[in-house]
Design a protein around this motif. Structure first.
Motif, PDB file in Angstrom:
ATOM      1  N   PRO A 102      -4.843   9.961   3.446  1.00  8.66           N
ATOM      2  CA  PRO A 102      -4.314   9.671   5.042  1.00  8.66           C
ATOM      3  C   PRO A 102      -3.018   9.304   5.253  1.00  8.66           C
ATOM      4  O   PRO A 102      -2.426   8.795   3.990  1.00  8.66           O
ATOM      5  CB  PRO A 102      -5.219   8.657   5.473  1.00  8.66           C
ATOM      6  N   PRO A 103      -2.435   9.308   6.171  1.00  4.47           N
ATOM      7  CA  PRO A 103      -1.019   8.718   6.361  1.00  4.47           C
ATOM      8  C   PRO A 103      -1.148   7.515   5.948  1.00  4.47           C
ATOM      9  O   PRO A 103      -1.742   6.585   6.060  1.00  4.47           O
ATOM     10  CB  PRO A 103      -0.726   8.767   8.165  1.00  4.47           C
ATOM     11  N   HIS A 104       0.214   7.185   5.402  1.00  2.00           N
ATOM     12  CA  HIS A 104       0.281   6.027   4.471  1.00  2.00           C
ATOM     13  C   HIS A 104       1.942   5.429   4.191  1.00  2.00           C
ATOM     14  O   HIS A 104       2.589   6.491   4.178  1.00  2.00           O
ATOM     15  CB  HIS A 104      -0.345   5.924   3.192  1.00  2.00           C
ATOM     16  N   VAL A 105       2.122   4.213   3.686  1.00  2.00           N
ATOM     17  CA  VAL A 105       3.411   3.899   3.358  1.00  2.00           C
ATOM     18  C   VAL A 105       3.249   3.395   1.959  1.00  2.00           C
ATOM     19  O   VAL A 105       2.207   2.449   1.792  1.00  2.00           O
ATOM     20  CB  VAL A 105       3.969   2.607   4.276  1.00  2.00           C
ATOM     21  N   THR A 106       3.997   3.972   1.208  1.00  2.00           N
ATOM     22  CA  THR A 106       3.690   3.525  -0.268  1.00  2.00           C
ATOM     23  C   THR A 106       4.637   2.354  -0.526  1.00  2.00           C
ATOM     24  O   THR A 106       5.833   2.379  -0.302  1.00  2.00           O
ATOM     25  CB  THR A 106       4.162   4.828  -1.194  1.00  2.00           C
ATOM     26  N   LEU A 107       3.924   1.410  -0.997  1.00  2.00           N
ATOM     27  CA  LEU A 107       4.610   0.138  -1.469  1.00  2.00           C
ATOM     28  C   LEU A 107       4.705  -0.205  -2.943  1.00  2.00           C
ATOM     29  O   LEU A 107       5.801  -0.697  -3.183  1.00  2.00           O
ATOM     30  CB  LEU A 107       3.667  -1.180  -0.881  1.00  2.00           C
ATOM     31  N   VAL A 108       3.712   0.406  -3.643  1.00  2.00           N
ATOM     32  CA  VAL A 108       4.147   0.434  -5.107  1.00  2.00           C
ATOM     33  C   VAL A 108       3.838   1.850  -5.716  1.00  2.00           C
ATOM     34  O   VAL A 108       2.841   2.673  -5.347  1.00  2.00           O
ATOM     35  CB  VAL A 108       3.012  -0.629  -5.689  1.00  2.00           C
ATOM     36  N   PHE A 109       4.874   2.490  -6.120  1.00  2.00           N
ATOM     37  CA  PHE A 109       4.967   3.853  -6.491  1.00  2.00           C
ATOM     38  C   PHE A 109       4.397   4.268  -7.949  1.00  2.00           C
ATOM     39  O   PHE A 109       4.992   3.599  -9.026  1.00  2.00           O
ATOM     40  CB  PHE A 109       6.397   4.382  -6.604  1.00  2.00           C
ATOM     41  N   GLY A 110       3.280   4.792  -8.388  1.00  2.00           N
ATOM     42  CA  GLY A 110       2.658   5.066  -9.653  1.00  2.00           C
ATOM     43  C   GLY A 110       3.341   4.197 -10.729  1.00  2.00           C
ATOM     44  O   GLY A 110       3.982   4.757 -11.588  1.00  2.00           O
ATOM     45  N   VAL A 111       2.555   3.239 -10.887  1.00  2.00           N
ATOM     46  CA  VAL A 111       2.799   2.463 -12.244  1.00  2.00           C
ATOM     47  C   VAL A 111       1.679   2.766 -13.073  1.00  2.00           C
ATOM     48  O   VAL A 111       0.649   3.060 -12.681  1.00  2.00           O
ATOM     49  CB  VAL A 111       2.966   0.815 -12.117  1.00  2.00           C
ATOM     50  N   ALA A 112       1.864   2.492 -14.488  1.00  2.00           N
ATOM     51  CA  ALA A 112       0.821   2.766 -15.234  1.00  2.00           C
ATOM     52  C   ALA A 112      -0.461   2.073 -15.276  1.00  2.00           C
ATOM     53  O   ALA A 112      -0.412   0.786 -14.821  1.00  2.00           O
ATOM     54  CB  ALA A 112       1.459   2.478 -16.677  1.00  2.00           C
ATOM     55  N   ASP A 113      -1.599   2.485 -15.683  1.00  2.00           N
ATOM     56  CA  ASP A 113      -2.727   1.920 -15.654  1.00  2.00           C
ATOM     57  C   ASP A 113      -2.897   0.409 -16.214  1.00  2.00           C
ATOM     58  O   ASP A 113      -3.629  -0.239 -15.899  1.00  2.00           O
ATOM     59  CB  ASP A 113      -4.069   2.663 -16.068  1.00  2.00           C
ATOM     60  N   GLY A 114      -1.974   0.308 -17.195  1.00  2.00           N
ATOM     61  CA  GLY A 114      -1.975  -0.834 -18.108  1.00  2.00           C
ATOM     62  C   GLY A 114      -1.558  -2.172 -17.102  1.00  2.00           C
ATOM     63  O   GLY A 114      -1.848  -3.260 -17.664  1.00  2.00           O
ATOM     64  N   HIS A 115      -0.940  -1.826 -16.020  1.00  2.00           N
ATOM     65  CA  HIS A 115      -0.553  -2.820 -15.289  1.00  2.00           C
ATOM     66  C   HIS A 115      -1.718  -3.041 -13.991  1.00  2.00           C
ATOM     67  O   HIS A 115      -1.416  -3.670 -13.043  1.00  2.00           O
ATOM     68  CB  HIS A 115       0.776  -2.428 -14.404  1.00  2.00           C
ATOM     69  N   LEU A 116      -2.757  -2.551 -14.156  1.00  2.00           N
ATOM     70  CA  LEU A 116      -3.836  -2.887 -12.994  1.00  2.00           C
ATOM     71  C   LEU A 116      -4.001  -4.177 -12.747  1.00  2.00           C
ATOM     72  O   LEU A 116      -4.066  -4.616 -11.419  1.00  2.00           O
ATOM     73  CB  LEU A 116      -5.166  -2.124 -13.469  1.00  2.00           C
ATOM     74  N   GLN A 117      -4.183  -5.138 -13.652  1.00  2.00           N
ATOM     75  CA  GLN A 117      -4.755  -6.418 -13.298  1.00  2.00           C
ATOM     76  C   GLN A 117      -3.373  -7.252 -12.642  1.00  2.00           C
ATOM     77  O   GLN A 117      -3.644  -7.808 -11.678  1.00  2.00           O
ATOM     78  CB  GLN A 117      -5.078  -7.288 -14.717  1.00  2.00           C
ATOM     79  N   GLU A 175      11.714  -4.650   7.980  1.00  2.00           N
ATOM     80  CA  GLU A 175      11.912  -5.788   7.031  1.00  2.00           C
ATOM     81  C   GLU A 175      10.610  -6.177   6.436  1.00  2.00           C
ATOM     82  O   GLU A 175      10.720  -6.690   5.306  1.00  2.00           O
ATOM     83  CB  GLU A 175      12.748  -6.947   7.841  1.00  2.00           C
ATOM     84  N   PRO A 176       9.366  -6.429   7.045  1.00  2.00           N
ATOM     85  CA  PRO A 176       8.281  -6.861   6.256  1.00  2.00           C
ATOM     86  C   PRO A 176       7.709  -5.740   5.548  1.00  2.00           C
ATOM     87  O   PRO A 176       7.319  -6.440   4.446  1.00  2.00           O
ATOM     88  CB  PRO A 176       7.430  -7.041   7.646  1.00  2.00           C
ATOM     89  N   ILE A 177       7.891  -4.534   5.560  1.00  2.00           N
ATOM     90  CA  ILE A 177       7.462  -3.619   4.816  1.00  2.00           C
ATOM     91  C   ILE A 177       8.530  -3.727   3.398  1.00  2.00           C
ATOM     92  O   ILE A 177       7.729  -3.917   2.253  1.00  2.00           O
ATOM     93  CB  ILE A 177       7.491  -2.158   5.153  1.00  2.00           C
ATOM     94  N   THR A 178       9.671  -3.887   3.403  1.00  2.00           N
ATOM     95  CA  THR A 178      10.547  -4.168   2.228  1.00  2.00           C
ATOM     96  C   THR A 178      10.203  -5.194   1.461  1.00  2.00           C
ATOM     97  O   THR A 178      10.115  -5.373   0.420  1.00  2.00           O
ATOM     98  CB  THR A 178      12.128  -4.314   2.744  1.00  2.00           C
ATOM     99  N   ASP A 179       9.939  -6.347   2.344  1.00  2.00           N
ATOM    100  CA  ASP A 179       9.429  -7.625   1.837  1.00  2.00           C
ATOM    101  C   ASP A 179       8.118  -7.485   0.777  1.00  2.00           C
ATOM    102  O   ASP A 179       7.959  -8.061  -0.133  1.00  2.00           O
ATOM    103  CB  ASP A 179       9.195  -8.935   2.886  1.00  2.00           C
ATOM    104  N   LEU A 180       7.268  -6.793   1.608  1.00  2.00           N
ATOM    105  CA  LEU A 180       5.621  -6.391   0.780  1.00  2.00           C
ATOM    106  C   LEU A 180       6.149  -5.718  -0.356  1.00  2.00           C
ATOM    107  O   LEU A 180       5.654  -6.104  -1.468  1.00  2.00           O
ATOM    108  CB  LEU A 180       5.035  -5.696   1.708  1.00  2.00           C
ATOM    109  N   HIS A 181       6.913  -4.613  -0.268  1.00  2.00           N
ATOM    110  CA  HIS A 181       7.289  -4.015  -1.508  1.00  2.00           C
ATOM    111  C   HIS A 181       7.861  -4.783  -2.781  1.00  2.00           C
ATOM    112  O   HIS A 181       7.620  -4.707  -3.803  1.00  2.00           O
ATOM    113  CB  HIS A 181       8.322  -2.783  -1.003  1.00  2.00           C
ATOM    114  N   ASN A 182       8.941  -5.640  -2.221  1.00  2.00           N
ATOM    115  CA  ASN A 182       9.587  -6.506  -3.317  1.00  2.00           C
ATOM    116  C   ASN A 182       8.580  -7.465  -3.837  1.00  2.00           C
ATOM    117  O   ASN A 182       8.673  -7.596  -5.012  1.00  2.00           O
ATOM    118  CB  ASN A 182      10.690  -7.145  -2.616  1.00  2.00           C
ATOM    119  N   ARG A 183       7.742  -8.185  -3.206  1.00  2.00           N
ATOM    120  CA  ARG A 183       6.714  -9.054  -3.586  1.00  2.00           C
ATOM    121  C   ARG A 183       5.793  -8.638  -4.660  1.00  2.00           C
ATOM    122  O   ARG A 183       5.317  -8.971  -5.510  1.00  2.00           O
ATOM    123  CB  ARG A 183       6.122  -9.758  -2.425  1.00  2.00           C
TER     124      ARG A 183
END
Length: 173
Positions: free
Chosen positions: A34-49, A94-102
């Protein structure tokens, strides 16, 4: 690949218009997610935890907030090699950018491209040729700005073209 998404909550009429627009202009992705804002873009499964822990930590430190999608731009996506129509955020940027950064505060930050700075957006169309994207009549979206609320973070996995929701964590109400 692991992603973190935020699905804006729209008024019903706006949600219907955006949904129909996406079905017409990016049908494959509209079927996938569905419509979304991506905050973390496609990182390897090894980073799941690590990413899962960050979703938990960040969500309990962040209040739900309004977002206003107030303008459209066409951008070339160098990763997918497509010309995309983005709805950009004015209020809420700004709050979306902050979420992305954190949410990139971990070893997976090495997978973030420094050549392509983050711009909070929602992709609503995708075409091989820029000329096709330039022909889009955005009036079908209705009047801008389109108001929404971001209320949760979604951790998802994309595997062989199939998206699996791993967890949804609400923001503070």
């Amino acid at each position: 690949m692991i992603y973190v998404l935020a699905h804006p909550i729209f008024e019903p009429e706006a949600a219907e218009r955006i949904g129909a627009f996406r079905v017409k202009h990016e049908p494959e992705r509209a079927k996938l997610v569905p419509p979304h804002v991506t905050l973390v873009f496609g990182v390897a499964d090894g980073h799941l935890q690590t990413v899962s822990d960050l979703v938990d930590k960040v969500s309990c430190q962040t209040r739900a907030f309004p977002v206003f999608f107030d303008r459209c731009v066409i951008e070339f996506d160098p990763f997918e090699k497509k010309h995309k129509l983005f709805l950009l955020c004015g209020e809420g940027n700004e709050p979306i950018t902050d979420l992305h950064n954190r949410l990139y505060n971990g070893a997976h930050s090495s997978e973030l491209s420094s050549e392509h700075p983050f711009e909070p957006h929602m992709t609503i169309a995708s075409y091989d040729e820029r000329a096709e994207a330039e022909q889009i009549d955005v009036s079908a979206l209705g009047d801008l700005p389109i108001r929404a609320q971001l209320t949760a973070l979604d951790l998802v996995r994309l595997d062989d073209g199939c998206l699996t929701a791993l967890k949804t964590v609400p923001l503070i109400v």
